[in-house]
Design a protein around this motif. Structure first.
Motif, PDB file in Angstrom:
ATOM      1  N   UNK A 174      41.660  21.385 -29.639  1.00 48.51           N
ATOM      2  CA  UNK A 174      42.309  21.890 -30.850  1.00 48.51           C
ATOM      3  C   UNK A 174      43.227  20.850 -31.485  1.00 48.51           C
ATOM      4  N   UNK A 175      43.706  19.905 -30.673  1.00 49.95           N
ATOM      5  CA  UNK A 175      44.594  18.853 -31.193  1.00 49.95           C
ATOM      6  C   UNK A 175      43.835  17.715 -31.841  1.00 49.95           C
ATOM      7  N   UNK A 222      34.477  13.667 -37.066  1.00 49.77           N
ATOM      8  CA  UNK A 222      35.207  14.824 -36.529  1.00 49.77           C
ATOM      9  C   UNK A 222      34.781  16.100 -37.236  1.00 49.77           C
ATOM     10  N   UNK A 223      34.620  16.033 -38.548  1.00 49.30           N
ATOM     11  CA  UNK A 223      34.175  17.224 -39.281  1.00 49.30           C
ATOM     12  C   UNK A 223      32.785  17.630 -38.822  1.00 49.30           C
ATOM     13  N   UNK A 224      31.950  16.640 -38.552  1.00 54.06           N
ATOM     14  CA  UNK A 224      30.584  16.912 -38.060  1.00 54.06           C
ATOM     15  C   UNK A 224      30.653  17.640 -36.731  1.00 54.06           C
ATOM     16  N   UNK A 225      31.537  17.164 -35.855  1.00 54.87           N
ATOM     17  CA  UNK A 225      31.685  17.782 -34.540  1.00 54.87           C
ATOM     18  C   UNK A 225      32.073  19.252 -34.680  1.00 54.87           C
ATOM     19  N   UNK A 226      33.033  19.507 -35.543  1.00 50.33           N
ATOM     20  CA  UNK A 226      33.483  20.890 -35.742  1.00 50.33           C
ATOM     21  C   UNK A 226      32.357  21.739 -36.346  1.00 50.33           C
ATOM     22  N   UNK A 242      26.089  25.720 -33.649  1.00 52.10           N
ATOM     23  CA  UNK A 242      25.428  25.915 -32.359  1.00 52.10           C
ATOM     24  C   UNK A 242      25.973  27.143 -31.647  1.00 52.10           C
ATOM     25  N   UNK A 243      27.275  27.378 -31.822  1.00 50.81           N
ATOM     26  CA  UNK A 243      27.878  28.571 -31.219  1.00 50.81           C
ATOM     27  C   UNK A 243      27.249  29.818 -31.818  1.00 50.81           C
ATOM     28  N   UNK A 247      28.074  19.417 -25.835  1.00 47.53           N
ATOM     29  CA  UNK A 247      29.164  18.607 -25.287  1.00 47.53           C
ATOM     30  C   UNK A 247      28.599  17.450 -24.477  1.00 47.53           C
ATOM     31  N   UNK A 248      27.598  17.764 -23.647  1.00 51.46           N
ATOM     32  CA  UNK A 248      26.947  16.719 -22.851  1.00 51.46           C
ATOM     33  C   UNK A 248      26.214  15.727 -23.756  1.00 51.46           C
ATOM     34  N   UNK A 249      25.482  16.250 -24.736  1.00 53.09           N
ATOM     35  CA  UNK A 249      24.717  15.380 -25.641  1.00 53.09           C
ATOM     36  C   UNK A 249      25.665  14.494 -26.440  1.00 53.09           C
ATOM     37  N   UNK A 250      26.765  15.091 -26.894  1.00 51.37           N
ATOM     38  CA  UNK A 250      27.732  14.332 -27.698  1.00 51.37           C
ATOM     39  C   UNK A 250      28.369  13.217 -26.879  1.00 51.37           C
TER      40      UNK A 250
END
Lengths: 98, 580
Positions: B58-59, B256-260, B266-267, B279-282
């Motif tokens: 979250x940070x 970072x925006x892509x990650x979010x 995916x969720x 998370x593993x793939x990233x």
């Protein structure tokens, strides 16, 4: 580079054509040393010389030092571009140039 | 004339050596950073649990702001500095270095003050519905904000040490940062039991140590950069810094925006198991950046200097070398991750096979490498708009659209790892094609201005240190110069410069092979040569040389013939410039 050699009595004449650079300077040095012997006059004609680098200047300086002991050395018909090199390096005051 | 000219050609031997020398440190730097993140996550997860991991996650926006500020300021100033060095404007290079340090200091102070004052409400906003995480988020965020100075300032040695040709020191910095973080994490989390704040302090302190090391190296006598009183003042210089800094900053932002965004999609599509797989793939994808980002990073200081010199020939050779080396590294990495996909899956405790993900990630590395090489090149060569377009597309837009389309069509979600890169390549082809059509003076793909080359008054070529090759090159150069209309006197002077400088350098290096890259130019009434060479650090025109020593007769001749002679040492190689 091509070198024409001629002896006339106690004078040794060299006509140097082309370029005197780091690659060809040893050949000029060898020609001077082998042909000079006990000649009292060394005359080098640069009418067909287009280029000379510091390697060539060192050969001329060494030859001048030898001829200072045994006679005279004269350089003739120097092209303007080569004369510039002599002047910039101060060799125009060390060498006898006609 | 044509046959002889063919032999005055530039090859990549010299620049390939310089590039590979800085490549391994760049790759190792990125790898050690990623290992650091991996170890960090494992230790925090083990000690504090999933709440701790969630709090750190979250940070991310707090950390992101620091990264964006640091990368924006320093990449912009560093790229401008390398171009200045390429234009032989050392004073400007030093001013840009000083400006980057001062800006980082000021920005850090502002961020720290504002951040600490608003940390409590910020933490509440970051947690959203997860009110129970506020104390953890506040603890981690507040320490991260206190550590803003080293986190922003560390970009200075990261960029400028590489430009100074000391990329291996950057590797040491990253190793200290990564290893130090892991060690301090263990000490603060276990024996000292400092909780989430301990993890944050570990990161801050390890970064501070690495930053101090880097700045100490930059301040040493060996450094080519020194603090000076001059800082950048002109508006157009500030604008140039902002333009050059924007791709790096936007890359951090969009990643970072892509990650979010990807996590959210995916969720929604597959729940926490799919997010866990991502998370593993990233994490593996982050390791792949060691190749796709490391390769252009290694080339960037050289590209900046070539850009400042308008040396298109060297730029093209270097970009081609980046692609060939990167392709080879990508093949090796792809084989490894595909072969180890099941191992990776079990390490993360996943039920599903990661083979499809690793396969698409591998396929995507190749267009991704191309996009990365191109975006760095365009950023440096004055086409930041195209660099930003590529970054926006591959880091965010196409990633999001590709994943959305794959989920909608019932295809593998991992397809986006490949399709986003391919779609970005297509966008690049279209955008660069349009630009080339409007500006036909530029090359088709790299958009290099060819006006100097078309005038025929620049020539790049490479020479070995053999006396025969040097003298032959000297003669051919003089002939070439005469034929393109350069006067007899200047033509001979250029030939003399080649012979005198190169033979002296070869002599000083005493048998160790030295390679020369030469650029002859006659532009806007300025005629001259730039000679770049490896080997010993040696300035043929140093005032310390004995002018009466016959060894330096040639250098003395050139310094008297020329209007200016300049010497620099940049990215670990020597550069001499002779202006007639």
């Amino acid at each position: 580079m091509t070198i024409d050699k001629k002896h006339d009595g106690s004078s040794f004449f060299l006509t140097v054509s082309g370029r005197v650079d780091t690659l060809t300077a040893p050949e000029l040095d060898k020609a001077i040393k082998e042909g000079l012997g006990t000649s009292s006059a060394l005359v080098i004609d640069f009418s067909d010389l287009d280029y000379i680098s510091s390697a060539g200047l060192r050969v001329l300086l060494a030859a001048q030092k030898v001829m200072n002991r045994q006679g005279t050395m004269t350089i003739r018909n120097v092209k303007p571009a080569v004369m510039d090199v002599f002047e910039v390096t101060g060799f125009s005051s060390i060498l006898t140039i006609e | 004339m044509g046959v002889e000219l063919l032999q005055l050609r530039q090859d990549e031997i010299f620049l390939r050596k310089a590039f590979h020398r800085s490549l391994l440190p760049c790759i190792l730097s990125i790898l050690s950073g990623n290992i650091n993140i991996l170890v960090d996550g494992i230790l925090v997860g083990q000690r504090i649990g999933t709440d701790g991991l969630s709090a750190i996650s979250l940070c991310v926006p707090v950390y992101l702001i620091l990264c964006v500020i640091g990368s924006f300021i320093v990449s912009g100033t560093a790229i401008q500095a390398s171009k200045s060095i390429g234009r032989q404007d050392d004073a400007m290079g030093q001013a840009l270095y000083s400006t980057s340090v001062w800006l980082c200091l000021i920005a850090s102070a502002v961020v720290t003050i504002i951040g600490l004052a608003s940390c409590r409400p910020l933490s509440v906003a970051l947690c959203g519905d997860e009110a129970a995480l506020v104390p953890l988020v506040y603890g981690y965020a507040s320490v991260t904000i206190i550590g803003a100075l080293p986190k922003i300032l560390v970009y200075v040695p990261f960029w400028f040490l590489r430009m100074d040709g000391r990329a291996s020191l950057v590797t040491w910095m990253m190793l200290v940062m990564g290893g130090g973080n892991a060690a301090l994490d263990y000490i603060f989390l276990y024996p000292l039991d400092m909780g989430i704040e301990g993890a944050a302090w570990a990161s801050v302190i390890s970064t501070a140590i690495a930053c101090t090391m880097g700045l100490a190296w930059l301040s040493g006598r060996q450094s080519g950069f020194h603090m000076c009183r001059t800082i950048i003042r002109r508006a157009e210089d500030w604008k140039a810094i902002a333009i050059d800094g924007s791709p790096s900053a936007l890359n951090n932002l969009f990643q970072t925006l892509r990650l979010l965004a990807v996590n959210a999609m995916l969720m929604a599509a597959g729940g926490s198991s799919l997010v866990a797989a991502f998370t593993a793939v990233n994490c593996i994808s982050a390791f792949s950046l060691a190749v796709t980002d490391g390769v252009p990073q290694a080339a960037s200081p050289m590209l900046g200097i070539y850009s400042g010199e308008r040396d298109n020939g060297s730029t093209i050779l270097l970009v081609r070398r980046e692609w060939r080396t990167g392709f080879f590294c990508s093949v090796a990495f792809s084989i490894a991750i595909i072969a180890l996909s099941d191992v990776i899956s079990s390490l993360y405790g996943l039920d599903a096979s990661l083979y499809p993900a690793m396969a698409f990630l591998s396929l995507g590395m190749f267009p991704g490498l191309l996009c990365s090489i191109l975006s760095v090149h365009y950023n440096i060569s004055g086409h930041a708009w195209l660099a930003n377009l590529i970054i926006f597309s591959r880091s965010f837009l196409m990633a999001g659209l590709s994943l959305f389309a794959a989920l909608r069509l019932g295809l593998s979600p991992w397809l986006f790892l490949f399709s986003s890169e391919v779609l970005t390549v297509i966008i690049w082809l279209i955008a660069s094609g349009i630009y080339h059509h409007v500006h036909p003076i530029c090359t088709r793909f790299l958009l290099l201005d060819q006006s100097l080359e078309r005038e025929g008054r620049v020539l790049n070529f490479s020479v070995s240190d053999s006396v025969e090759e040097i003298c032959t090159t000297s003669e051919r150069l003089s002939d070439f110069c005469s034929e393109i209309g350069i006067g007899m006197k200047d033509s001979m002077s250029l030939g003399l410069a080649v012979e005198e400088i190169m033979t002296l350098i070869a002599e000083v290096n005493g048998g160790t092979p030295v390679r020369f890259d030469v650029r002859m130019f006659s532009v806007h009434d300025v005629t001259g040569l730039r000679i770049r060479y490896g080997g010993l650090e040696f300035n043929p025109f140093s005032p310390d040389h004995d002018k009466d020593d016959e060894q330096y007769l040639g250098a003395e001749l050139i310094s008297r013939i020329a209007e200016h002679v300049l010497y620099q040492r940049t990215f670990g190689v020597n550069t001499v410039q002779v202006l007639l």
